[in-house]
Design an enzyme around this catalytic site. Sequence first.
Site, PDB file in Angstrom:
ATOM      1  CB  CYS A  36      -1.175   3.425   8.969  1.00 38.53           C
ATOM      2  SG  CYS A  36      -1.850   2.302   7.702  1.00 38.53           S
ATOM      3  CB  CYS A  87      -2.579   6.967   6.117  1.00 37.36           C
ATOM      4  SG  CYS A  87      -1.595   7.415   4.432  1.00 37.36           S
ATOM      5  CB  CYS A 115      -0.992   0.149   1.318  1.00 37.12           C
ATOM      6  SG  CYS A 115      -2.126   1.225   1.314  1.00 37.12           S
ATOM      7  CB  CYS A 116       3.829   2.296   2.119  1.00 36.60           C
ATOM      8  SG  CYS A 116       3.171   2.911   3.728  1.00 36.60           S
ATOM      9  CB  CYS A 169       5.906   5.001   4.466  1.00 34.44           C
ATOM     10  SG  CYS A 169       6.795   6.667   4.278  1.00 34.44           S
TER      11      CYS A 169
HETATM   12 FE1  SF4 Z   1      -1.450   2.810   2.883  1.00 32.04          FE
HETATM   13 FE2  SF4 Z   1      -1.341   3.116   5.726  1.00 32.04          FE
HETATM   14 FE3  SF4 Z   1       0.861   3.659   4.026  1.00 32.04          FE
HETATM   15 FE4  SF4 Z   1      -1.126   5.220   4.077  1.00 32.04          FE
HETATM   16  S1  SF4 Z   1       0.379   4.684   5.579  1.00 32.04           S
HETATM   17  S2  SF4 Z   1      -0.148   4.405   2.286  1.00 32.04           S
HETATM   18  S3  SF4 Z   1      -2.661   3.548   4.221  1.00 32.04           S
HETATM   19  S4  SF4 Z   1      -0.300   1.483   4.150  1.00 32.04           S
END
Ligand code: SF4
Length: 227
Positions: free
Chosen positions: A195, A192, A107-108, A218
């Site tokens: 998280c 985010c 996701c990151c 991240c």
């Molecule tokens: Fe995704 Fe969480 Fe990374 Fe944001 S912090 S990009 S929601 S995994």
Amino acid sequence: MLSPAEIGRRAAAFRDTPPETLLAWVVRTFPRKTALTLSFGGGGIVLAHMLSRIDRSVPVLFLDTGFHFPETLAFKEAFARRYGLTVVDVRPLADPGPLYATDPDRCCHLRKVEPLERAIAPFDAWISGLRRDQSVTRRAIELLELHDLGGRPILKVFPLAHWSGADVQRYLRAHDVPRHPLLDRGYTSIGCWPCTRPTAPGEPERAGRWSGTGKTECGLHTFTTRR
Ligand code: SF4
């Protein structure tokens, strides 16, 4: 690009000067080739405030992951307007869905790393508000670091490397600079919403990020490698 020896000399010289001096030198040395990355949730706003007094045209890259707190987006708009910043929203090419629940690293990568790799490509100097005291993974950062970005050099600039969290708060108070509103509601590091959680008194500053998962970064500062 400057030679490693010159970068080492400059870093040593800037160790005893205020961050503004380093920022002004970077902007002067890399005109139209300097960018600041900023989440608006931490000490980086110190650098945004300083930049607003040096050169408001320097791009401020904001990674719009699609999962920011509404408070972050409102604060970003108000802060940029107040200081006349040139904010550039950086977004993923396509919506990867709610991967944070099953694969936060991916996701990151899709929401932050890949978009930033594209956005930072035109620049030779990349300013960031990372500090040594934020976490063990940041303890060795230097004011100036020469990195490799896809086979070409890029200068990473951490003007607040030697500042503490208390230094940041002191600066904000002294200059009447507004802070992210969630900092007054128990959050000490803001990313985010899926998280990020508030921290308890005495917890490390970034303990509320990816809490309980073992993930601490991240990946934004690992896609370049130090030369
Ligand atoms: Fe995704 Fe969480 Fe990374 Fe944001 S912090 S990009 S929601 S995994």
